[in-house]
Design an enzyme around this catalytic site. Structure first.
Site, PDB file in Angstrom:
ATOM      1  N   ARG A  38     -42.998 -86.208  24.344  1.00 50.58           N
ATOM      2  CA  ARG A  38     -43.368 -87.116  25.414  1.00 50.58           C
ATOM      3  C   ARG A  38     -44.244 -88.214  24.823  1.00 50.58           C
ATOM      4  O   ARG A  38     -45.063 -87.978  23.944  1.00 50.58           O
ATOM      5  CB  ARG A  38     -44.121 -86.392  26.538  1.00 50.58           C
ATOM      6  CG  ARG A  38     -43.235 -85.532  27.429  1.00 50.58           C
ATOM      7  CD  ARG A  38     -42.307 -86.382  28.286  1.00 50.58           C
ATOM      8  NE  ARG A  38     -41.537 -85.606  29.255  1.00 50.58           N
ATOM      9  CZ  ARG A  38     -40.313 -85.148  29.049  1.00 50.58           C
ATOM     10  NH1 ARG A  38     -39.731 -85.346  27.872  1.00 50.58           N
ATOM     11  NH2 ARG A  38     -39.676 -84.479  29.994  1.00 50.58           N
ATOM     12  N   GLU A  98     -43.007 -95.743  29.197  1.00 53.99           N
ATOM     13  CA  GLU A  98     -41.557 -95.696  29.379  1.00 53.99           C
ATOM     14  C   GLU A  98     -41.145 -95.926  30.842  1.00 53.99           C
ATOM     15  O   GLU A  98     -41.766 -95.368  31.742  1.00 53.99           O
ATOM     16  CB  GLU A  98     -41.081 -94.318  28.909  1.00 53.99           C
ATOM     17  CG  GLU A  98     -39.610 -94.154  28.757  1.00 53.99           C
ATOM     18  CD  GLU A  98     -39.271 -92.795  28.153  1.00 53.99           C
ATOM     19  OE1 GLU A  98     -38.335 -92.157  28.662  1.00 53.99           O
ATOM     20  OE2 GLU A  98     -39.933 -92.372  27.188  1.00 53.99           O
ATOM     21  N   HIS A 146     -35.229 -92.625  24.236  1.00 56.52           N
ATOM     22  CA  HIS A 146     -35.288 -91.320  24.894  1.00 56.52           C
ATOM     23  C   HIS A 146     -33.889 -90.695  24.990  1.00 56.52           C
ATOM     24  O   HIS A 146     -33.425 -90.309  26.074  1.00 56.52           O
ATOM     25  CB  HIS A 146     -35.910 -91.435  26.284  1.00 56.52           C
ATOM     26  CG  HIS A 146     -36.524 -90.144  26.751  1.00 56.52           C
ATOM     27  ND1 HIS A 146     -37.691 -90.085  27.474  1.00 56.52           N
ATOM     28  CD2 HIS A 146     -36.136 -88.853  26.585  1.00 56.52           C
ATOM     29  CE1 HIS A 146     -37.980 -88.815  27.749  1.00 56.52           C
ATOM     30  NE2 HIS A 146     -37.048 -88.053  27.215  1.00 56.52           N
TER      31      HIS A 146
END
Length: 331
Positions: free
Chosen positions: A250, A279, A297
């Site tokens: 993350r 993000e 991602h």
């Protein structure tokens, strides 16, 4: 957003399911096979207003990590909401205290994306250490070049390099197996492992030792208050100046401002990120940082993996709506 007609079915699954974003074709076919009313979003993430309107009246919601679940959203959903099925292994987008208070079950998709995520992490290790993207950019720039002994030389990971794995869960273990196939020395740290112990050829150490000894540090921890900015300026300073940082966990686990500074000053040699603090917005300074590989991602973006993630999320929702226990509850 489209609302599907209610097909007839003898299944025991009852209630309307809201799906915030289009899943893969196989997962969507599986969803339609349930024979219950569906409210389905589009491929792009919903706005907050669209999310609240979509979930209103739903008995189950299948969502992705781009949707934030909090008390306000649960109130918009209504008291009939029984389950939120997150199409991700992480669940930092969900306020678990709020779902507990509302009596809503939360599920995730653990296990099914381990191999794809580990593959991507190792691809980033190879890309950054062997300067693959850098070479690609050189060719595409159309600048004249000629082979030379010093050209784009990088770290030879199979020549005794040490990989440090921060977070030794399922994905971390899968990365370790791939590293061992490349003859790497593997060390790791994890909450349930004792420093000094050895498991399947992996030696466990504390975080300080891992940072100091690793040629490559790869991050596989969930994002929690304890792990936010786990890799900060002090952690980067503790790494070798020849080391690389890989993050497919993350974005918030890494202090991006500190990483940018470390790359510009040569405090570490390189890095690769698949996840970002803001993000889907990306800090523009990352784009100019030297020795940095970026992907959007996509660690779990294998075809079979994304199919399985979506199908598992749908099955979790269906199980709860049928009065059965969820397959993979968060807790």
């Amino acid at each position: 957003m489209t609302t599907s007609p209610t097909p007839t079915s003898a299944r025991t699954v009852t209630g309307m399911i809201y799906v915030s974003r289009l899943l893969t074709d196989r997962a969507m076919d599986h969803l339609h096979s349930l024979g219950v009313p569906l409210r389905i979003g589009v491929e792009a993430p919903p706005s907050r207003a669209e999310l609240e309107a979509g979930i209103a009246g739903a008995s189950a919601a299948v969502i992705t990590l781009t949707e934030r679940v909090d008390a306000q959203l649960l109130a918009a959903a209504g008291p009939q909401l029984k389950v939120i099925a997150n199409v991700a292994v992480g669940f930092d987008n969900i306020d678990l205290a709020a779902t507990d208070a509302a009596g809503v079950i939360v599920t995730n998709t653990p296990g099914v994306l381990d191999r794809a995520s580990a593959d991507h992490a190792f691809a980033l290790i190879l890309d950054s250490t062997r300067r693959i993207s850098e070479g690609d950019r050189l060719i595409r720039s159309k600048q004249p070049w000629v082979w030379g002994p010093r050209m784009l030389v990088g770290l030879d990971i199979s020549a005794g390099a040490t990989l440090g794995i921060l977070g030794y869960g399922r994905i971390g273990q899968a990365v370790a197996r791939r590293a061992q196939a490349f003859d790497m020395r593997v060390i790791a740290s994890g909450r349930s492992r004792t420093p000094g112990s050895v498991e399947n050829g992996v030696t466990f150490v504390d975080n300080a030792t891992l940072l100091a000894d690793s040629d490559i540090v790869t991050v596989h921890t969930p994002l929690t208050p304890e792990t936010r900015h786990l890799i900060d300026a002090a952690a980067l300073a503790a790494m070798k100046p020849t080391a690389y940082l890989i993050n497919t966990a993350r974005g918030g686990v890494v202090d991006e401002a500190a990483l940018i500074e470390a790359l510009h000053t040569g405090q570490i040699r390189g890095a690769a990120l698949d996840v970002f603090e803001g993000e889907p917005q990306v800090n523009p300074a990352l784009l100019d940082a030297p020795g940095l590989v970026l992907t959007p991602h996509t660690a779990s973006a294998g075809e079979a993996t994304r199919d399985t993630m979506g199908i598992l999320a749908v099955d979790n929702a269906a199980a709860v709506l049928a009065g059965d226990p969820p397959l993979t509850p968060v807790r």
